[in-house]
Design an enzyme around this catalytic site. Structure first.
Site, PDB file in Angstrom:
ATOM      1  N   TYR A   1      37.050  43.091  30.706  1.00  0.00           N
ATOM      2  CA  TYR A   1      36.651  42.202  31.794  1.00  0.00           C
ATOM      3  C   TYR A   1      37.459  40.908  31.717  1.00  0.00           C
ATOM      4  O   TYR A   1      37.475  40.239  30.685  1.00  0.00           O
ATOM      5  CB  TYR A   1      35.162  41.894  31.702  1.00  0.00           C
TER       6      TYR A   1
ATOM      7  N   HIS B   1      36.215  39.771  38.868  1.00  0.00           N
ATOM      8  CA  HIS B   1      35.635  39.319  40.120  1.00  0.00           C
ATOM      9  C   HIS B   1      36.516  38.212  40.690  1.00  0.00           C
ATOM     10  O   HIS B   1      37.073  37.404  39.942  1.00  0.00           O
ATOM     11  CB  HIS B   1      34.216  38.790  39.901  1.00  0.00           C
TER      12      HIS B   1
END
Length: 257
Positions: free
Chosen positions: A117, A158
């Protein structure tokens, strides 16, 4: 949908390198050094992140990413003894993902898999469009494609829907748009929408639906020279497997008299 420029607004900030400032060429990219963050970098890194990103990170986050035994992959690009770029990422087990991120991996791969991530990726304004962000991202991805990291099946991030520069940057590097996250960010008291982008590595792949299976069958047929050879070949394999499978004698029935 990699390759699609969804938004044209020049949003600043999250994971963005490619804004509209004029390019400032380095003498040579080889003059840029990469090193992991250390405690002495805390104040410098905090000042840079406050300048680059619209999100306010808590102070303890800076302490964590600059710790000598940090769980984060926190890599800095240094030029003339100053940090000009930064990537912060982590590797986590699949079962530690937030609910909105659990659909990025196929069910058959979820047991014992890990996911990368990317929390932040930024470059100082005066050095953008020199390949610094690519250098940092490639370093992280190379770290994940070693034999020791074969359990890592995907890397995701994101990004604000308005950050077209970051979106184009990741799409150019084969990240795929996975999902839309309405009101995902809270920035200065206002809710902002986000996207999730994913790159599959080490044999990882997304959940598959009927369309994917039909597409796979068509590719298999095309590569095999047509439908008939493909059917015959698979029937032959099935018969061969049945014929060679071990045969167990049927137990005799014993009738009580």
């Amino acid at each position: 949908m990699a390759g699609t420029n969804w938004y044209q607004n020049n949003g600043c900030g999250i994971t963005s390198e490619l804004l509209c400032e004029p390019k400032v060429p380095l003498y040579s990219l080889a003059d840029v050094q990469l090193r992991f963050l250390c405690p002495n970098d805390l104040d410098e890194v905090r000042a840079l992140c406050q300048d680059w990103f619209p999100i306010e990170y808590p102070y303890y986050w800076y302490e964590e990413i600059t710790s000598n035994n940090s769980r984060f992959f926190a890599l800095a690009a240094v030029y003339n003894r100053s940090i000009i770029g930064l990537i912060v990422a982590e590797i986590k087990p699949y079962d530690k993902l937030n609910p909105e991120d659990t659909a990025i991996l196929a069910k058959s791969l979820r047991n014992n898999s890990h996911i990368g991530y990317i929390l932040s990726l930024g470059v100082a304004k005066e050095y953008r469009r020199n390949g610094i962000a690519s250098l940092l991202l490639d370093s992280f991805l190379r770290n994940l494609t070693t034999p020791e990291k074969k359990k890592v099946k995907a890397v995701f991030l994101h990004v604000l829907t308005s950050n077209s520069a970051a979106i184009m940057f990741y799409e150019a590097r084969r990240f795929q748009l996975h999902s839309f996250l309405p009101y995902y960010y809270a920035i200065k008291g206002r809710c902002k929408d986000g996207f999730t982008y994913v790159l599959y590595i080490n044999g990882g792949y997304p959940p598959r639906n009927l369309y994917d299976y039909i597409k796979y069958m068509c590719i298999a047929v095309f590569r095999g020279g047509g439908l008939f050879p493909w059917i015959i070949g698979n029937i032959s394999k099935a018969i061969d497997w049945i014929w060679k499978s071990p045969r167990h004698p049927q137990p005799q029935q014993h009738v009580e008299h």
